[in-house]
Write a protein that holds these residues in place. Structure first.
Motif, PDB file in Angstrom:
ATOM      1  N   TRP A 187       0.852  -1.191   0.000  1.00 26.71           N
ATOM      2  CA  TRP A 187       0.000   0.000   0.000  1.00 26.71           C
ATOM      3  C   TRP A 187       0.880   1.231   0.000  1.00 26.71           C
ATOM      4  N   GLY A 188       0.814   2.041  -1.046  1.00 25.78           N
ATOM      5  CA  GLY A 188       1.681   3.196  -1.192  1.00 25.78           C
ATOM      6  C   GLY A 188       0.969   4.530  -1.087  1.00 25.78           C
ATOM      7  N   PHE A 189      -0.165   4.555  -0.418  1.00 24.90           N
ATOM      8  CA  PHE A 189      -0.966   5.778  -0.298  1.00 24.90           C
ATOM      9  C   PHE A 189      -1.213   6.112   1.169  1.00 24.90           C
ATOM     10  N   SER A 190      -1.897   7.218   1.402  1.00 24.85           N
ATOM     11  CA  SER A 190      -2.218   7.585   2.771  1.00 24.85           C
ATOM     12  C   SER A 190      -3.167   6.561   3.378  1.00 24.85           C
ATOM     13  N   CYS A 191      -2.919   6.216   4.629  1.00 22.11           N
ATOM     14  CA  CYS A 191      -3.809   5.260   5.294  1.00 22.11           C
ATOM     15  C   CYS A 191      -5.169   5.882   5.586  1.00 22.11           C
ATOM     16  N   ARG A 192      -5.263   7.211   5.538  1.00 23.71           N
ATOM     17  CA  ARG A 192      -6.547   7.852   5.795  1.00 23.71           C
ATOM     18  C   ARG A 192      -7.536   7.601   4.649  1.00 23.71           C
ATOM     19  N   THR A 193      -7.028   7.143   3.522  1.00 24.54           N
ATOM     20  CA  THR A 193      -7.915   6.799   2.407  1.00 24.54           C
ATOM     21  C   THR A 193      -8.405   5.362   2.500  1.00 24.54           C
ATOM     22  N   LEU A 194      -7.910   4.632   3.474  1.00 22.42           N
ATOM     23  CA  LEU A 194      -8.277   3.229   3.627  1.00 22.42           C
ATOM     24  C   LEU A 194      -9.516   3.084   4.495  1.00 22.42           C
ATOM     25  N   LYS A 195     -10.482   2.363   4.009  1.00 23.55           N
ATOM     26  CA  LYS A 195     -11.621   1.989   4.830  1.00 23.55           C
ATOM     27  C   LYS A 195     -11.290   0.676   5.544  1.00 23.55           C
ATOM     28  N   GLU A 196     -12.141   0.346   6.468  1.00 20.04           N
ATOM     29  CA  GLU A 196     -11.933  -0.892   7.223  1.00 20.04           C
ATOM     30  C   GLU A 196     -11.793  -2.084   6.279  1.00 20.04           C
ATOM     31  N   SER A 197     -12.584  -2.102   5.227  1.00 20.35           N
ATOM     32  CA  SER A 197     -12.566  -3.224   4.292  1.00 20.35           C
ATOM     33  C   SER A 197     -11.278  -3.307   3.491  1.00 20.35           C
ATOM     34  N   GLY A 198     -10.487  -2.227   3.511  1.00 22.56           N
ATOM     35  CA  GLY A 198      -9.245  -2.225   2.760  1.00 22.56           C
ATOM     36  C   GLY A 198      -8.104  -2.954   3.439  1.00 22.56           C
ATOM     37  N   TYR A 199      -8.277  -3.241   4.720  1.00 24.30           N
ATOM     38  CA  TYR A 199      -7.235  -3.963   5.454  1.00 24.30           C
ATOM     39  C   TYR A 199      -7.436  -5.467   5.277  1.00 24.30           C
ATOM     40  N   ASP A 200      -6.384  -6.137   4.836  1.00 26.79           N
ATOM     41  CA  ASP A 200      -6.487  -7.563   4.524  1.00 26.79           C
ATOM     42  C   ASP A 200      -6.226  -8.469   5.727  1.00 26.79           C
ATOM     43  N   PHE A 201      -5.506  -7.959   6.701  1.00 23.33           N
ATOM     44  CA  PHE A 201      -5.080  -8.812   7.810  1.00 23.33           C
ATOM     45  C   PHE A 201      -5.505  -8.179   9.134  1.00 23.33           C
ATOM     46  N   TRP A 202      -5.994  -9.037  10.029  1.00 22.95           N
ATOM     47  CA  TRP A 202      -6.503  -8.566  11.317  1.00 22.95           C
ATOM     48  C   TRP A 202      -6.001  -9.442  12.447  1.00 22.95           C
ATOM     49  N   GLY A 203      -5.756  -8.795  13.588  1.00 23.64           N
ATOM     50  CA  GLY A 203      -5.476  -9.541  14.783  1.00 23.64           C
ATOM     51  C   GLY A 203      -6.766 -10.058  15.395  1.00 23.64           C
ATOM     52  N   GLN A 204      -6.645 -10.834  16.446  1.00 28.55           N
ATOM     53  CA  GLN A 204      -7.816 -11.437  17.077  1.00 28.55           C
ATOM     54  C   GLN A 204      -8.575 -10.451  17.956  1.00 28.55           C
ATOM     55  N   GLY A 205      -7.941  -9.371  18.307  1.00 24.37           N
ATOM     56  CA  GLY A 205      -8.591  -8.386  19.158  1.00 24.37           C
ATOM     57  C   GLY A 205      -8.198  -8.578  20.613  1.00 24.37           C
ATOM     58  N   ILE A 206      -8.206  -7.466  21.337  1.00 23.21           N
ATOM     59  CA  ILE A 206      -7.830  -7.502  22.739  1.00 23.21           C
ATOM     60  C   ILE A 206      -8.742  -6.551  23.507  1.00 23.21           C
ATOM     61  N   GLN A 207      -9.220  -7.013  24.662  1.00 20.20           N
ATOM     62  CA  GLN A 207     -10.194  -6.253  25.428  1.00 20.20           C
ATOM     63  C   GLN A 207      -9.518  -5.159  26.253  1.00 20.20           C
ATOM     64  N   VAL A 208     -10.088  -3.981  26.189  1.00 19.52           N
ATOM     65  CA  VAL A 208      -9.678  -2.869  27.053  1.00 19.52           C
ATOM     66  C   VAL A 208     -10.929  -2.397  27.792  1.00 19.52           C
ATOM     67  N   THR A 209     -10.844  -2.354  29.103  1.00 20.47           N
ATOM     68  CA  THR A 209     -11.966  -1.903  29.924  1.00 20.47           C
ATOM     69  C   THR A 209     -11.494  -0.738  30.790  1.00 20.47           C
ATOM     70  N   VAL A 210     -12.195   0.380  30.683  1.00 17.13           N
ATOM     71  CA  VAL A 210     -11.882   1.559  31.489  1.00 17.13           C
ATOM     72  C   VAL A 210     -12.991   1.715  32.509  1.00 17.13           C
ATOM     73  N   SER A 211     -12.627   1.593  33.774  1.00 15.10           N
ATOM     74  CA  SER A 211     -13.619   1.691  34.839  1.00 15.10           C
ATOM     75  C   SER A 211     -13.750   3.124  35.324  1.00 15.10           C
ATOM     76  N   SER A 212     -14.972   3.505  35.651  1.00 14.93           N
ATOM     77  CA  SER A 212     -15.217   4.882  36.115  1.00 14.93           C
ATOM     78  C   SER A 212     -15.052   5.011  37.612  1.00 14.93           C
TER      79      SER A 212
END
Length: 126
Positions: free
Chosen positions: A101-126
């Protein structure tokens, strides 16, 4: 390309947290990476992104990003540091990447990313 996220967990409001994404297998000199998050009941949204042409672009003001590359270019790390965390920052955070990818990442939509991690939970308590 493999993405492995680490960090996260529980943090009190006003505190800081750090996430790290380790990427291996990116073959091209030009690429883009990003951190997204998805809060309960909401759509996934970008937090910040990085591309090799323009660098870092932020969508959230209380976030700082950093990209590092191993000396042998075998691993790329994209770090997220959040300061003054708020309960509304509670979400599952995902790392994403697209190779050749040789362009600005701001032009990328979510669907433009081919690879994803599994995700990680972040919880902010009040």
């Amino acid at each position: 390309v493999q993405l492995v996220e680490s960090g996260g967990g529980l943090v009190q409001a006003g505190g800081s947290l750090s996430l790290s994404c380790s990427a291996s297998g990116i073959l091209e000199d030009e690429y883009a990476m990003a951190w997204f998050r998805q809060a309960p009941g909401k759509e996934r949204e970008p937090v910040f992104c990085f591309d090799t042409r323009y660098g870092l672009s932020y969508y959230e003001l209380n976030v700082k990003g950093r990209r590092t590359v191993d000396s042998d270019n075998s691993k790329i790390t994209l770090d997220l540091e959040m300061r003054s965390a708020r309960p509304e920052d509670t979400a599952i955070y995902y790392c994403a990447a697209v190779d050749d990818w040789g362009f600005s990442c701001r032009t990328l939509k979510e669907s433009g990313y081919d690879f994803w991690g599994q995700g990680i939970q972040v919880t902010v308590s009040s």
